[in-house]
Design a protein around this motif. Structure first.
Motif, PDB file in Angstrom:
ATOM      1  N   ASN A 193      -6.200   3.302  -2.526  1.00  0.00           N
ATOM      2  CA  ASN A 193      -6.098   4.676  -2.047  1.00  0.00           C
ATOM      3  C   ASN A 193      -4.826   5.315  -2.590  1.00  0.00           C
ATOM      4  O   ASN A 193      -3.907   5.627  -1.848  1.00  0.00           O
ATOM      5  N   LYS A 195      -3.014   7.908  -3.222  1.00  0.00           N
ATOM      6  CA  LYS A 195      -2.760   9.329  -3.022  1.00  0.00           C
ATOM      7  C   LYS A 195      -1.263   9.528  -2.841  1.00  0.00           C
ATOM      8  O   LYS A 195      -0.528   8.590  -2.584  1.00  0.00           O
ATOM      9  N   ASP A 252       0.820  -1.211   0.000  1.00  0.00           N
ATOM     10  CA  ASP A 252       0.000   0.000   0.000  1.00  0.00           C
ATOM     11  C   ASP A 252       0.859   1.269   0.000  1.00  0.00           C
ATOM     12  O   ASP A 252       0.830   2.058  -0.943  1.00  0.00           O
ATOM     13  N   ARG A 303       2.198   3.882  -3.059  1.00  0.00           N
ATOM     14  CA  ARG A 303       1.921   5.321  -2.983  1.00  0.00           C
ATOM     15  C   ARG A 303       3.201   6.125  -3.115  1.00  0.00           C
ATOM     16  O   ARG A 303       3.219   7.193  -3.740  1.00  0.00           O
TER      17      ARG A 303
END
Ligand code: SF4
Lengths: 177, 189
Positions: B125, B127, B106, B110
């Motif tokens: 996610n 971002k 994760d 990112r």
């Protein structure tokens, strides 16, 4: 029964006389301020470790009246910027500075806070003085606790030479004009 | 099974999808085709015991096509073997996310997205993780200047250009004495 309206005549009293000091208000205020600087520890990187060492027993900045570290900017006098100010953190540091009540001072501790230090990079603000007026710069990477104490004592000297009342009045006048 | 046998096994299982295998000082690396990346990683986890994803990094080979290398470092829980899986990826071409295989992927994905601008399809996610949302560049790409570029996002953050003063100051690691090894500006050479 002793009358409560009796007034004593002003007379020489050795007990009182030896306890009276004649001074200027400015000087008295400066004396109070400089001996009770409450630092706001803005620990952002490795320098903060030395700041902690300075506060603890071996170096003990309470000898100079600076031991009351405040973690709320509203209760602090000196912002000790100790560490690398990244651009991501920069406006947060500024916001904390803005929340500190006047009079306030700023110490840039270490190469990073003073000039960006070894980080000539896209991510690091090149000196906190780009956002905040700095009173004392302390060299070193990191500065030894003695150097931090020397810097804070230099700040005490600076506080001592300020015109506490006069400066405050001037800013009051400036605001009303 | 040692890592060398694992590489052989992956080679047999995925045939031409494995583009290259390298052994260097006992370290095993293999390069796979982008569409085989997720199946290979899945097999590594489920069949070969690589329960741990240590790191995902990316390398920018500016001027080559495809431009980037994405590198996955795998290990077993008892640290008995390591495996490096590489995949070449072009600009604006996303990879399959490995978050469904390892939770550790994760933040690593990112970071790769934040600094190199390589996307991951299926990331829950995706971002920015170090820079702020709205920062317009990918600062670890080779064509991004070391000193940075000026940007401004009111009330969030700003960036400026760092004075390089003849830098970067790079050490001469091979030099015979300490004076010559000192980091120095190489701007004049
Ligand atoms: S001046 Fe040196 S010790 Fe201090 S924050 Fe920067 S890198 Fe760390």
């Amino acid at each position: 029964m002793v009358s409560t309206t009796t007034t004593l005549e002003a007379a020489y009293d050795s007990k009182i006389e030896s306890n009276v000091i004649v001074t200027r208000v400015d000087a008295a205020m400066n004396w109070v301020r400089k001996n009770s600087l409450w630092p706001m520890p803005m620990g952002l990187a490795c320098c903060a470790i030395e700041l902690m060492a300075t506060a603890s027993a071996r170096f003990d900045i309470s000898r100079f009246g600076m031991e009351v570290m405040r973690f709320s900017p509203r209760q602090a006098d000196v912002l000790v910027v100790s560490g690398t100010v990244t651009y991501k953190m920069a406006l947060a540091v500024k916001r904390i500075w803005d929340q500190m009540p006047e009079p306030k001072w700023c110490v840039a501790m270490g190469a990073c806070a003073s000039s960006g230090g070894m980080y000539r990079s896209y991510a690091v603000l090149q000196g906190i003085d780009q956002l905040i007026p700095v009173d004392v710069y302390i060299s070193g990477c990191p500065p030894r606790p003695e150097a931090l104490i020397a810097g804070l004592m230099r700040l005490q000297e600076k506080v001592d030479t300020e015109h506490a009342l006069f400066d405050q009045k001037r800013s009051m006048f400036a605001r009303s004009m | 099974m040692a890592a060398a046998d694992d590489v052989k096994w992956i080679r047999e299982t995925f045939a031409e999808k494995v583009l290259e295998t390298v052994e260097f000082r006992g370290e095993q690396s293999l390069r796979v085709a982008p569409d085989a990346l997720h199946p290979v990683l899945e097999k590594c986890r489920d069949e070969l015991g690589f329960a741990m994803l240590l790191d995902i990094s990316a390398v920018d080979h500016l001027g080559e096509t495809p431009r980037f290398d994405v590198v996955y470092e795998l290990a077993t829980l008892d640290d008995s073997k390591h495996l490096r899986v590489k995949v070449k990826v072009a600009e604006d071409e996303p990879l399959a996310s490995a978050v469904d295989l390892w939770g550790a992927a994760d933040w690593h994905e990112r970071e790769v997205w934040d600094l190199m601008g390589i996307g991951f399809v299926g990331h829950p996610n995706l971002k920015r993780i170090l820079m702020w949302e709205g920062y317009p560049y990918f600062p670890l790409r080779k064509d991004f200047p070391l000193a940075g570029r000026p940007t401004e996002m009111p009330d969030v953050a700003f960036t400026g250009v760092a004075p390089m003063e003849g830098g970067p100051f790079v050490a001469n690691t091979g030099a015979p004495n300490a004076v010559l090894r000192e980091p120095r500006s190489h701007a004049s050479d």
